[in-house]
Design a protein around this motif. Structure first.
Motif, mmCIF file in Angstrom:
data_model
loop_
_atom_site.group_PDB
_atom_site.id
_atom_site.type_symbol
_atom_site.label_atom_id
_atom_site.label_comp_id
_atom_site.label_asym_id
_atom_site.label_seq_id
_atom_site.Cartn_x
_atom_site.Cartn_y
_atom_site.Cartn_z
ATOM 1 N N THR A 69 -6.143 11.721 -27.775
ATOM 2 C CA THR A 69 -5.858 10.673 -28.745
ATOM 3 C C THR A 69 -4.387 10.740 -29.146
ATOM 4 O OG1 THR A 69 -8.100 10.871 -29.573
ATOM 5 C CG2 THR A 69 -6.542 9.698 -30.966
ATOM 6 N N ILE A 70 -3.744 9.570 -29.129
ATOM 7 C CA ILE A 70 -2.321 9.476 -29.466
ATOM 8 C C ILE A 70 -2.134 8.348 -30.462
ATOM 9 C CG2 ILE A 70 -0.014 8.973 -28.554
ATOM 10 C CD1 ILE A 70 -1.093 9.906 -25.809
ATOM 11 N N ASP A 71 -1.387 8.604 -31.526
ATOM 12 C CA ASP A 71 -0.940 7.552 -32.437
ATOM 13 C C ASP A 71 0.541 7.334 -32.177
ATOM 14 O OD1 ASP A 71 -3.359 7.123 -33.615
ATOM 15 O OD2 ASP A 71 -2.918 8.205 -35.460
ATOM 16 N N ALA A 72 0.930 6.094 -31.936
ATOM 17 C CA ALA A 72 2.332 5.799 -31.645
ATOM 18 C C ALA A 72 2.690 4.422 -32.167
ATOM 19 C CB ALA A 72 2.591 5.874 -30.150
ATOM 20 N N ALA A 73 3.975 4.250 -32.437
ATOM 21 C CA ALA A 73 4.473 2.986 -32.964
ATOM 22 C C ALA A 73 4.522 1.901 -31.888
ATOM 23 C CB ALA A 73 5.856 3.177 -33.574
ATOM 24 N N ASN A 74 4.681 2.308 -30.617
ATOM 25 C CA ASN A 74 4.743 1.319 -29.539
ATOM 26 C C ASN A 74 4.274 1.954 -28.227
ATOM 27 O OD1 ASN A 74 7.013 2.716 -28.366
ATOM 28 N ND2 ASN A 74 8.285 1.742 -29.924
ATOM 29 N N LEU A 75 4.153 1.148 -27.215
ATOM 30 C CA LEU A 75 3.632 1.606 -25.929
ATOM 31 C C LEU A 75 4.557 2.627 -25.279
ATOM 32 C CD1 LEU A 75 1.367 1.293 -23.846
ATOM 33 C CD2 LEU A 75 2.674 -0.581 -22.837
ATOM 34 N N HIS A 76 5.859 2.428 -25.395
ATOM 35 C CA HIS A 76 6.817 3.375 -24.814
ATOM 36 C C HIS A 76 6.663 4.756 -25.437
ATOM 37 C CE1 HIS A 76 10.436 4.990 -23.052
ATOM 38 N NE2 HIS A 76 10.858 5.321 -24.262
ATOM 39 N N ALA A 77 6.548 4.810 -26.749
ATOM 40 C CA ALA A 77 6.373 6.096 -27.435
ATOM 41 C C ALA A 77 5.050 6.741 -27.043
ATOM 42 C CB ALA A 77 6.445 5.904 -28.948
ATOM 43 N N ALA A 78 4.016 5.942 -26.890
ATOM 44 C CA ALA A 78 2.707 6.469 -26.481
ATOM 45 C C ALA A 78 2.769 7.031 -25.062
ATOM 46 C CB ALA A 78 1.650 5.378 -26.581
ATOM 47 N N ALA A 79 3.447 6.326 -24.159
ATOM 48 C CA ALA A 79 3.561 6.790 -22.779
ATOM 49 C C ALA A 79 4.368 8.086 -22.699
ATOM 50 C CB ALA A 79 4.204 5.709 -21.918
ATOM 51 N N THR A 80 5.414 8.183 -23.483
ATOM 52 C CA THR A 80 6.221 9.401 -23.504
ATOM 53 C C THR A 80 5.398 10.581 -24.010
ATOM 54 O OG1 THR A 80 8.221 8.085 -23.849
ATOM 55 C CG2 THR A 80 8.340 10.433 -24.409
ATOM 56 N N ARG A 81 4.628 10.357 -25.065
ATOM 57 C CA ARG A 81 3.774 11.409 -25.611
ATOM 58 C C ARG A 81 2.672 11.777 -24.609
ATOM 59 N NH1 ARG A 81 4.100 15.357 -29.334
ATOM 60 N NH2 ARG A 81 2.025 15.932 -30.014
ATOM 61 N N ALA A 82 2.107 10.782 -23.934
ATOM 62 C CA ALA A 82 1.057 11.031 -22.948
ATOM 63 C C ALA A 82 1.580 11.884 -21.802
ATOM 64 C CB ALA A 82 0.501 9.705 -22.421
ATOM 65 N N ARG A 83 2.801 11.628 -21.370
ATOM 66 C CA ARG A 83 3.394 12.455 -20.298
ATOM 67 C C ARG A 83 3.528 13.898 -20.759
ATOM 68 N NH1 ARG A 83 6.032 12.148 -15.485
ATOM 69 N NH2 ARG A 83 7.441 13.870 -15.077
ATOM 70 N N ALA A 84 3.947 14.088 -22.005
ATOM 71 C CA ALA A 84 4.085 15.447 -22.534
ATOM 72 C C ALA A 84 2.727 16.152 -22.584
ATOM 73 C CB ALA A 84 4.726 15.413 -23.920
ATOM 74 N N ILE A 85 1.687 15.433 -22.938
ATOM 75 C CA ILE A 85 0.339 16.021 -22.974
ATOM 76 C C ILE A 85 -0.128 16.340 -21.557
ATOM 77 C CG2 ILE A 85 -2.093 15.543 -23.483
ATOM 78 C CD1 ILE A 85 -1.049 13.847 -25.887
ATOM 79 N N ALA A 86 0.066 15.416 -20.631
ATOM 80 C CA ALA A 86 -0.401 15.587 -19.254
ATOM 81 C C ALA A 86 0.305 16.721 -18.526
ATOM 82 C CB ALA A 86 -0.222 14.286 -18.480
#
Length: 153
Positions: A69-86
């Motif tokens: 689960t990710i909370d982000a202000a926009n799709l770019h921020a969510a994708a960046t966070r998802a890469r860090a998790i992955a």
């Protein structure tokens, strides 16, 4: 209060009315399971539309996809966070880390970010880059995988 110390009317209005919208995303990892005719992984060349993908399964809940689960202000921020998790460099909103028993996602693998109304896909590219994908083929069932046993439930 002296005039030079009073906040401007515009600043006061913006401070009280500005809200930061945050969207909740669910991240799912999809591993590129393409192999060359020689039997080695082809994913280091990057994802291509014809490459088969397999959904990563949660080792704690066999048969269920591994999600974060990710909370982000926009799709770019969510994708960046998802890469860090992955890549096991960060945890999700609930403090959940990528399991040690499953290989991290790498170049050629894909992350899916789902909101309440849409799913967006991003291929992991070299050097920390992400490539937006318009869509993907349906992931193949884990039961059909032979080369990457960490994916099978």
């Amino acid at each position: 209060m002296p005039a030079h110390r009073r906040p401007s009317l515009l600043r006061t209005l913006l401070r009280h009315t500005t809200t930061h919208t945050v969207t909740r995303y669910t991240m799912t990892g999809l591993m590129n399971v393409t192999t060359s005719p020689h039997g080695w992984s082809e994913r280091h060349y990057g994802f291509q539309p014809w490459h088969p993908l397999a959904q990563v399964h949660d080792p704690a809940r066999p048969g269920h996809p591994l999600t974060f689960t990710i909370d982000a202000a926009n799709l770019h921020a969510a994708a960046t966070r998802a890469r860090a998790i992955a890549t096991a460099a960060a945890a999700d909103l609930h403090g959940t880390w990528w399991p040690l028993t499953i290989g991290r996602l790498a170049t050629g693998d894909v992350i899916a970010l789902t909101t309440s109304d849409t799913t967006r896909y991003f291929a992991l590219a070299p050097h920390g880059a992400l490539t937006a994908l318009p869509c993907i083929n349906d992931p193949i069932p884990a039961a059909h995988l032979r080369r990457r046993p960490a994916l099978t439930p």
